[in-house]
Design an enzyme around this catalytic site. Structure first.
Site: not given
Lengths: 231, 231, 231, 231
Positions: A146, A98
């Site tokens: 993302e 992430h």
């Protein structure tokens, strides 16, 4: 749970370390996610903090993901996250890489290989098309794009940078035609989810859009309905 | 639980990411630790993996420690360890800066300051006398000296390098007379614990010596009796 | 050059990775610094990028500092910064633990110990009084306080947070009465330097205030004159 | 120097932070490398420490590589390695992601993209076939396979794990047919170099095999002759 049992499309809600999604509040939010999933038939997963995985997995039957694991085997790794530990606690998959917990390339490769043998699902986060293509060569179960500059902004990647999503899908599929893509960052409305699916993804990874919403159930319901209407 | 309620001396068992101390096995080992603590009156704490904290804290009444926390407040820190999360799960303290999870100096300072306000106990690991003195200036609750070259060797610091322990106690007390010291690395027998106390520490931090022992209860009992005989 | 030969007070100009202070421009700026030093009699040091150390040290006679070194001995450490390498190139000292390159506590201790034996000068950067006190226990030659929130702002720590400087001097001296302190962050005018000295420091660590100035010579001259007027 | 001007096959000698290849000794070794290159017509590059790049590039005309660069643009990055800085010092390329300096995936991608626009050559180190395939998707100029378990052992990858080299070449070419591969680790004899070329690589990345050799010139000559005989 093997990937073949993970129903797609999917909405994965990343609880980060938000106080609104820590401890008892995390369990409560997971119950809401389960209810929405049951009502709409759309698969909703949650990614709580490590210390909350067991309580949530014991309470709900929707998929629970870890937020990270380390490239380690059982042994002397104080303070690290062991795949076997989060799996025994009830995680059926894990996010890795992430934007708030980027990993070295060799660690991503080692973790994806370990996960492949473990029977849980790997979701590798990426920040652009080139990085997604590199990750595709490692053959994880899911790649989640993302763009970090959009995270938490309310400006959805599926609208602000549709060409990035399209290019990512294209470059990833060329390397691994079986790849499953999600996208995230800035997703706050049902139409952002619709746009994401239309661009070739199989769902969204969302955080503040749900966790920080005034009425998480309402927003999650809107997201799920966007999926049922699109698919 | 505030430091003033943490009974000293103490034995803290670090479960690392050992498979013998993951999940159900971690809960089982914690019950053994609790039994030994109740039988001998010696305080025994355990430091399991994050995902096991809640199950252990729900099962036993001995102190449960986190193995690490990150220098963060609630917010966007996917994959990190939030003090509030491990505390709500039941941790009454946390190790930080273990030799397998060293931290930047500014992170140690920030974490110790956060812990001080949180009502849990900070145990900062160190590798030599100079680093222990530096940590003493930050005024954590406990400093635990573990020369990394001895970890897992079975050669106890209290015997192999008694002068390092003595120098550490001396330099630490000069900076913070209230400091509580533990020592670890290579502790496998009762007499290692006795030696540690005689050198001025208030207990031991132990991992493989207990977790990897054929009979953890027996070794833990031996350690605890060494404490009752010495104090 | 041993610390005893480093004339105090001192102004150290950190070139960071500014394009205005890379390569030939770095050499040119260093000549300006040398001229100001010779004219005013104030000691001015420069901390260029690693690849520029040799050219600068060959050109000027003012002290040249490395911006960082790694906690390593000669050996297999591709891509790392070896003390012996920057020393042979001409560095007489090194910054470490700058806010843009924070280090683990055990690395700071190891580096300061290596530097002590090497005959170069250690300048350890810190972010507050507590961290400075911890560093003081490691006995580096110089501690340089730079509250990171003020770096590059033009708001000088010596004016915005004089109490932080005072507290730092106090806590550091209690642990190591011989400690030499600098301060930095937001220093852009001569009166900021004056204020820094009056609070008990022996000079300043400055970057954009000089490197990004329209007329670096003029600002450096102003800083140096502030020192000659104060001492 | 653009990649099209980099003559292949190539031998790149990584000086690491060996004392035998620091400072003046690094310049001396580079002259030997230049002589061997001129005598045999084989391209020999050297990768010295940052502080030695300028002196070496000023002295020899063979390609000089940096050992690492950071994913940064000019600015506030004290202690980091800026592409522009090593380029101005004379580097015509850089290693990145060496096993002793592994990088995050997103950093590798960002650095390769920066290098592409800069006119220098990127050499990305990898540890196995899967990681090499991932890197191939980022389209660096050169990929250098070095199984870390063989580095410094004298057991050459080209002999101990020929199938790993073959698999790497295959997986990399499938993703990027133009990719240039080197291999390294354990290369100490001419026949190791021959084996490497026969397996489909365009040269070797070598460190201790040359730097720690009793007679570096002799070994480098043997390597170079192995190349002239094979190609």
């Amino acid at each position: 749970m093997l990937m073949k049992h993970l129903k797609l499309p999917i909405i994965i809600v990343n609880y980060k370390t938000y106080s609104e999604a820590t401890g008892k509040k995390a369990v409560k939010l997971s119950k809401i996610a389960e209810e929405v999933s049951m009502e709409t038939g759309v698969n909703v997963g949650v990614a709580p903090q490590f210390a909350d995985i067991a309580a949530i997995a014991d309470t709900v039957s929707i998929p629970v993901f870890s937020q990270h694991i380390d490239p380690i085997s059982p042994g002397s790794f104080t303070g690290h996250i062991l795949l076997e530990s989060v799996k025994e606690a009830g995680a059926v998959g894990t996010l890795i890489n992430h934007s708030e917990r980027r990993l070295k390339l060799c660690a991503i490769e080692a973790i994806v290989a370990r996960i492949r043998e473990s029977g849980i699902v790997s979701v590798v986060c990426t920040n652009n098309a080139a990085v997604s293509a590199a990750v595709a060569a490692l053959k994880p179960d899911i790649i989640s794009l993302e763009p970090p500059e959009l995270i938490g902004t309310g400006i959805p990647v599926s609208k602000a940078q549709p060409e990035v999503v399209t290019e990512t899908v294209e470059r990833v599929k060329r390397i691994n035609p079986d790849a499953v893509l999600l996208c995230g960052a800035g997703i706050t409305e049902g139409e952002d989810v619709t746009a994401a699916l239309k661009l070739g993804t199989m769902g969204v990874l969302v955080a503040s859009g749900i966790v920080k919403a005034k009425d998480p159930r309402k927003v999650l319901m809107e997201f799920s309905e966007a999926i049922t209407e699109t698919t």
